[in-house]
Design a protein around this motif. Structure first.
Motif, PDB file in Angstrom:
ATOM      1  N   TRP A   1      -9.675  28.529  13.992  1.00 22.99           N
ATOM      2  CA  TRP A   1      -9.551  27.462  13.007  1.00 22.99           C
ATOM      3  C   TRP A   1     -10.785  27.396  12.115  1.00 22.99           C
ATOM      4  O   TRP A   1     -10.683  27.307  10.892  1.00 22.99           O
ATOM      5  N   GLU A   2     -11.980  27.463  12.718  1.00 25.81           N
ATOM      6  CA  GLU A   2     -13.217  27.414  11.939  1.00 25.81           C
ATOM      7  C   GLU A   2     -13.352  28.642  11.041  1.00 25.81           C
ATOM      8  O   GLU A   2     -13.789  28.536   9.896  1.00 25.81           O
TER       9      GLU A   2
ATOM     10  N   ASN B   1      -8.394  19.763  20.365  1.00 27.50           N
ATOM     11  CA  ASN B   1      -8.476  21.001  21.163  1.00 27.50           C
ATOM     12  C   ASN B   1      -7.111  21.484  21.630  1.00 27.50           C
ATOM     13  O   ASN B   1      -6.961  21.994  22.748  1.00 27.50           O
TER      14      ASN B   1
ATOM     15  N   THR C   1     -10.233  26.706  18.500  1.00 27.72           N
ATOM     16  CA  THR C   1     -11.101  26.199  17.433  1.00 27.72           C
ATOM     17  C   THR C   1     -11.869  27.300  16.714  1.00 27.72           C
ATOM     18  O   THR C   1     -12.183  27.154  15.541  1.00 27.72           O
TER      19      THR C   1
ATOM     20  N   ALA D   1      -6.893  20.815  16.021  1.00 28.21           N
ATOM     21  CA  ALA D   1      -8.191  21.403  16.376  1.00 28.21           C
ATOM     22  C   ALA D   1      -9.144  20.337  16.895  1.00 28.21           C
ATOM     23  O   ALA D   1      -9.903  20.589  17.834  1.00 28.21           O
TER      24      ALA D   1
END
Length: 123
Positions: free
Chosen positions: A81-82, A74, A78, A71
């Motif tokens: 992922w967050e 990149n 993302t 992540a």
């Protein structure tokens, strides 16, 4: 990530491994390495990003730490992922709160038992 290196000096190989193979079993491909102890940021990580993108596209599931590394580079989406990290943090907080509630309940129960004994002693 497969750990190697010596005691108190970890070194990790970022590898593609079949999920059905034993933990330290044969790897399909080595994507790079990660040296968390290196002081220079440029020397901490060596990663073949093209092959990493390929394996993610094929459906490989990176571990949590490798997902964080990807992540930051990149290589994965993302936003997802967050969202997952936020969800994991909420789950941990909920478990901690749930573990604290029975402990508080036990303390209250002990206090009530002491009060009952004190009342019986008075009577």
């Amino acid at each position: 990530m497969q750990r190697s290196g010596r005691k108190n000096r970890p070194f990790y190989r970022i590898q593609v491994i079949d999920g059905r193979v034993r933990r330290d079993g044969a790897a399909i491909e080595q994507l790079g390495w990660y040296d968390p102890v290196a002081r220079d940021q440029a020397k901490q990580l060596n990663l073949n990003e093209e092959r990493a993108k390929y394996w993610i596209g094929v459906g490989a599931q990176p571990s949590g730490t490798v997902r964080d590394i990807f992540a930051k580079r990149n290589l994965i989406e993302t936003k997802a992922w967050e969202a997952e990290r936020t969800h994991r943090r909420e789950v941990v907080k909920a478990k901690a709160a749930a573990a604290a509630v029975p402990a508080e309940g036990a303390k209250k129960a002990e206090g009530e038992k002491k009060e009952e004994k004190a009342e019986e002693a008075k009577a």
